[in-house]
Write a protein that holds these residues in place. Structure first.
Motif, PDB file in Angstrom:
ATOM      1  N   TRP A 119     -37.974  17.823  72.997  1.00  0.00           N
ATOM      2  CA  TRP A 119     -38.604  18.007  71.692  1.00  0.00           C
ATOM      3  C   TRP A 119     -37.720  17.418  70.595  1.00  0.00           C
ATOM      4  CZ3 TRP A 119     -43.365  20.489  70.885  1.00  0.00           C
ATOM      5  CH2 TRP A 119     -43.948  21.024  72.045  1.00  0.00           C
ATOM      6  N   SER A 120     -38.353  16.744  69.651  1.00  0.00           N
ATOM      7  CA  SER A 120     -37.616  16.126  68.554  1.00  0.00           C
ATOM      8  C   SER A 120     -38.380  16.319  67.247  1.00  0.00           C
ATOM      9  CB  SER A 120     -37.421  14.628  68.818  1.00  0.00           C
ATOM     10  OG  SER A 120     -36.854  13.985  67.694  1.00  0.00           O
ATOM     11  N   LEU A 121     -37.650  16.634  66.190  1.00  0.00           N
ATOM     12  CA  LEU A 121     -38.250  16.810  64.862  1.00  0.00           C
ATOM     13  C   LEU A 121     -37.891  15.662  63.923  1.00  0.00           C
ATOM     14  CD1 LEU A 121     -37.567  20.631  64.311  1.00  0.00           C
ATOM     15  CD2 LEU A 121     -39.722  19.556  64.966  1.00  0.00           C
ATOM     16  N   ASP A 122     -37.433  14.544  64.489  1.00  0.00           N
ATOM     17  CA  ASP A 122     -36.968  13.430  63.666  1.00  0.00           C
ATOM     18  C   ASP A 122     -38.069  12.894  62.744  1.00  0.00           C
ATOM     19  OD1 ASP A 122     -34.508  13.642  64.804  1.00  0.00           O
ATOM     20  OD2 ASP A 122     -34.785  11.984  66.229  1.00  0.00           O
ATOM     21  N   ALA A 123     -39.288  12.790  63.270  1.00  0.00           N
ATOM     22  CA  ALA A 123     -40.384  12.252  62.459  1.00  0.00           C
ATOM     23  C   ALA A 123     -40.689  13.159  61.273  1.00  0.00           C
ATOM     24  CB  ALA A 123     -41.635  12.071  63.321  1.00  0.00           C
ATOM     25  N   TYR A 124     -40.703  14.477  61.505  1.00  0.00           N
ATOM     26  CA  TYR A 124     -40.997  15.418  60.427  1.00  0.00           C
ATOM     27  C   TYR A 124     -39.826  15.522  59.452  1.00  0.00           C
ATOM     28  CZ  TYR A 124     -45.076  16.814  63.128  1.00  0.00           C
ATOM     29  OH  TYR A 124     -46.264  16.806  63.796  1.00  0.00           O
ATOM     30  N   PRO A 168     -37.369   5.614  59.903  1.00  0.00           N
ATOM     31  CA  PRO A 168     -37.413   6.375  61.142  1.00  0.00           C
ATOM     32  C   PRO A 168     -38.090   5.572  62.254  1.00  0.00           C
ATOM     33  CG  PRO A 168     -39.288   6.879  59.886  1.00  0.00           C
ATOM     34  CD  PRO A 168     -38.600   5.742  59.185  1.00  0.00           C
ATOM     35  N   PRO A 169     -38.247   6.167  63.460  1.00  0.00           N
ATOM     36  CA  PRO A 169     -39.043   5.546  64.518  1.00  0.00           C
ATOM     37  C   PRO A 169     -40.493   5.406  64.085  1.00  0.00           C
ATOM     38  CG  PRO A 169     -37.679   7.307  65.398  1.00  0.00           C
ATOM     39  CD  PRO A 169     -37.579   7.387  63.906  1.00  0.00           C
ATOM     40  N   GLU A 170     -41.074   4.233  64.296  1.00  0.00           N
ATOM     41  CA  GLU A 170     -42.393   3.933  63.745  1.00  0.00           C
ATOM     42  C   GLU A 170     -43.514   4.765  64.360  1.00  0.00           C
ATOM     43  OE1 GLU A 170     -45.495   0.173  63.710  1.00  0.00           O
ATOM     44  OE2 GLU A 170     -43.376  -0.155  64.112  1.00  0.00           O
ATOM     45  N   GLN A 171     -43.637   4.765  65.708  1.00  0.00           N
ATOM     46  CA  GLN A 171     -44.759   5.421  66.366  1.00  0.00           C
ATOM     47  C   GLN A 171     -44.789   6.922  66.133  1.00  0.00           C
ATOM     48  OE1 GLN A 171     -47.036   2.785  67.006  1.00  0.00           O
ATOM     49  NE2 GLN A 171     -47.673   4.490  68.256  1.00  0.00           N
ATOM     50  N   THR A 172     -43.642   7.581  66.247  1.00  0.00           N
ATOM     51  CA  THR A 172     -43.611   9.031  66.067  1.00  0.00           C
ATOM     52  C   THR A 172     -43.960   9.411  64.634  1.00  0.00           C
ATOM     53  OG1 THR A 172     -41.224   8.905  65.682  1.00  0.00           O
ATOM     54  CG2 THR A 172     -41.956   9.401  67.922  1.00  0.00           C
ATOM     55  N   VAL A 173     -43.561   8.588  63.691  1.00  0.00           N
ATOM     56  CA  VAL A 173     -43.894   8.863  62.288  1.00  0.00           C
ATOM     57  C   VAL A 173     -45.393   8.744  62.056  1.00  0.00           C
ATOM     58  CG1 VAL A 173     -43.685   7.970  59.950  1.00  0.00           C
ATOM     59  CG2 VAL A 173     -41.655   8.269  61.341  1.00  0.00           C
TER      60      VAL A 173
END
Length: 292
Positions: A57-62, A253-258
């Motif tokens: 699990w990653s919250l980088d996009a949020y 940030p990472p494009e797809q996850t954003v």
């Protein structure tokens, strides 16, 4: 004969439920993928392509989306525009629909023709922009509400719903001394809550998704609703040229996850409203579309 009918009925139910289950899965799986993908690491998303449950699990996009207060401000703008816009639209729609539902209204057919005409033809983007500009609504929230205050389809649904109410209620109210305003707000409106809830949801979704009008009429980035801000974030995350006003301190940030996180942020608030109106939704839409 009865046994054969029972077997055929069971076969029909099995096929029907199976098809409905497949359709339901086809509908909900992409949304689950989007939600899961927004919490997934870039590496896992690139490897699996289709994710239903993240391994890590990653919250980088949020964290990226909410790294400044810009998104919170835009959410406040969208909530305000949606709330006051829906109230304003419902007030005008109910008033006009009630008037057009009265058979003794002179020129009712001509007015209805003009309403239907707007469903087929419109002035276009440039004439609408000139009207908004001449009314002094450029760079104001009124530009997001007033031009789309009444939707012709919603108006027709409300008008038909009002027409379906028993005429005896109005006659009884008049005998008791009630006027048109009293009949509308004390009798018609309370009895029309299913239709009002349904049309309110239609208007709320429209105002929440306001995008093009904000691009055309709002020059101040601080007044942009969440849809415009999220578009800017996606463009910025993609490395493309965009107006990054108010977002200079955001790290790419990472494009797809954003993109997936943006879909969740833009959809979830208005989606949470639906369960509270669900019991009125089908009834209101159907009763208002039976006859007219």
């Amino acid at each position: 004969m009865v046994q054969d009918k029972t077997i055929s009925s069971r076969i029909f139910d099995f096929v029907n439920y199976t098809l409905l289950l497949i359709i339901g899965l086809v509908t909900i799986l992409p949304f689950i993928h989007v939600i899961a993908g927004s919490f997934t690491t870039v590496t896992e998303l690139a490897q699996k392509q289709f994710v239903l449950f993240p391994t890590v699990w990653s919250l980088d996009a949020y964290k990226y989306i909410f790294s400044t207060n810009t998104v919170f401000k835009s959410l406040g703008v969208s909530v305000g525009v949606t709330f006051f816009g829906t109230l304003f639209s419902m007030l005008l729609t109910c008033l006009m629909a009630y008037g057009l539902s009265r058979k003794d209204l002179d020129g009712r057919n001509f007015i209805m023709f003009m309403v239907l005409f707007t469903m087929l033809f419109s002035g276009g983007m440039i004439p609408t922009f000139l009207v908004v500009k001449e009314l002094g609504m450029i760079d104001s929230y009124a530009a997001l509400i007033v031009p789309s205050a009444i939707n012709a389809f919603n108006l027709i649904i409300m008008r038909n719903f009002f027409q379906n109410l028993p005429e005896g209620l109005e006659e009884s109210a008049k005998i008791d001394g009630a006027g048109d305003w009293g009949i509308l707000f004390r009798i018609v409106i309370p009895l029309s809550m299913p239709a009002i809830a349904t049309i309110s949801l239609f208007y709320a979704v429209t105002y929440w998704n306001t995008y093009m009008q904000a691009i055309l009429y709002l020059n101040d980035a601080a007044k942009w609703p969440v849809q415009v801000i999220l578009r800017q974030i996606v463009i910025l995350a993609s490395g493309l040229a965009a107006d990054t006003s108010g977002m200079e301190d955001i790290v790419r940030p990472p494009e797809q996850t954003v993109k997936m996180a943006v879909i969740v942020v833009a959809t979830l608030p208005i989606l949470c409203v639906y369960p509270f109106l669900q019991k009125h939704f089908a009834k209101g839409a159907l009763l208002g579309s039976i006859k007219g």
